[in-house]
Design an enzyme around this catalytic site. Sequence first.
Site, PDB file in Angstrom:
ATOM      1  N   THR A   1       0.788  -1.047  -0.096  1.00 48.89           N
ATOM      2  CA  THR A   1       0.035   0.021  -0.076  1.00 48.89           C
ATOM      3  C   THR A   1       0.931   1.218   0.086  1.00 48.89           C
ATOM      4  OG1 THR A   1      -1.855   0.932   1.071  1.00 48.89           O
ATOM      5  CG2 THR A   1      -0.089   0.135   2.759  1.00 48.89           C
TER       6      THR A   1
ATOM      7  N   ALA B   1      -0.735   6.042   3.809  1.00 50.52           N
ATOM      8  CA  ALA B   1      -0.101   6.204   5.278  1.00 50.52           C
ATOM      9  C   ALA B   1      -0.812   5.937   6.642  1.00 50.52           C
ATOM     10  CB  ALA B   1       0.491   7.739   5.287  1.00 50.52           C
TER      11      ALA B   1
ATOM     12  N   ASP C   1      -6.760  -7.975  -0.057  1.00 45.98           N
ATOM     13  CA  ASP C   1      -7.935  -7.333  -0.700  1.00 45.98           C
ATOM     14  C   ASP C   1      -9.179  -7.776  -0.193  1.00 45.98           C
ATOM     15  OD1 ASP C   1      -8.791  -6.356  -3.064  1.00 45.98           O
ATOM     16  OD2 ASP C   1      -9.409  -8.433  -4.340  1.00 45.98           O
ATOM     17  N   THR C   2     -10.255  -6.829  -0.298  1.00 42.37           N
ATOM     18  CA  THR C   2     -11.476  -6.728   0.436  1.00 42.37           C
ATOM     19  C   THR C   2     -12.615  -6.682  -0.355  1.00 42.37           C
ATOM     20  OG1 THR C   2     -10.316  -5.724   2.347  1.00 42.37           O
ATOM     21  CG2 THR C   2     -12.743  -5.233   2.217  1.00 42.37           C
TER      22      THR C   2
ATOM     23  N   GLY D   1     -16.450   3.647   1.248  1.00 44.36           N
ATOM     24  CA  GLY D   1     -17.047   2.606   0.270  1.00 44.36           C
ATOM     25  C   GLY D   1     -18.349   2.484   0.647  1.00 44.36           C
TER      26      GLY D   1
ATOM     27  N   ASP E   1     -19.549   1.458   3.684  1.00 41.65           N
ATOM     28  CA  ASP E   1     -19.904   1.687   5.008  1.00 41.65           C
ATOM     29  C   ASP E   1     -21.242   2.367   5.493  1.00 41.65           C
ATOM     30  OD1 ASP E   1     -17.459   0.431   5.500  1.00 41.65           O
ATOM     31  OD2 ASP E   1     -16.495   2.093   6.127  1.00 41.65           O
TER      32      ASP E   1
ATOM     33  N   HIS F   1     -14.003  -6.705   9.568  1.00 42.92           N
ATOM     34  CA  HIS F   1     -13.309  -7.770   8.775  1.00 42.92           C
ATOM     35  C   HIS F   1     -11.594  -7.628   8.451  1.00 42.92           C
ATOM     36  CE1 HIS F   1     -14.943  -4.330   6.493  1.00 42.92           C
ATOM     37  NE2 HIS F   1     -14.046  -4.728   5.631  1.00 42.92           N
ATOM     38  N   ARG F   2     -11.392  -6.357   8.314  1.00 40.40           N
ATOM     39  CA  ARG F   2      -9.911  -5.990   8.167  1.00 40.40           C
ATOM     40  C   ARG F   2      -9.142  -6.192   9.343  1.00 40.40           C
ATOM     41  NH1 ARG F   2     -10.763  -1.627   5.331  1.00 40.40           N
ATOM     42  NH2 ARG F   2     -10.187  -2.886   3.402  1.00 40.40           N
TER      43      ARG F   2
END
Length: 194
Positions: free
Chosen positions: A7, A10, A68-69, A149, A151, A176-177
Amino acid sequence: MLLCFATNNAHKLTEIQALLGDTFQLQTLADVGCHEELPETQATLAGNSRQKAEYLWTKYQVNNFADDTGLEVYALNGEPGVYSARYAGPQRNADDNMQLLQERLADQPDRRARFVTVITLVLDGSFHQFEGSVEGTIIQEKRGTYGFGYDPIFVPLGRDCTFAEMTLAEKSQLSHRARAFAKLAAFLKESTLP
């Protein structure tokens, strides 16, 4: 131990560094000299995650992890899934994506969904995958200003507010993350014990 996180975000880097602690020093893609777009051409989240991690290992020979999500809606056979970010087109617009999802769910009584994150770790050429998920429901009206996204339309199971109505700290407790990265952190800490 040096680890590249696939990624250049930051905020993501700071969040994951805090989770992993001082034993690991995280690098961004730019830190290892990777300035190109990482490939994501697989049909699954696990496939995309592995493809990105493998690309970094093959081209830069660095220990790394990539994630990946996606959002998977049961009534839509798992859509948008691997296409979550570009569901409504290449412009990757969250509002367009949510609108398209609402249109496709218009006649569906079943609005259950889940967020899934898959992380692939490459350590000295060995591949390991970790998955985190959270079940929930897609609501019809957007609520909240936090997050990104999908959310604003996703209410996690057992809660009455959307991810976008939660603070980052609240969301991190059940997302999930966070669940996938907790598994990664546990594996890394265990594998580096003397």
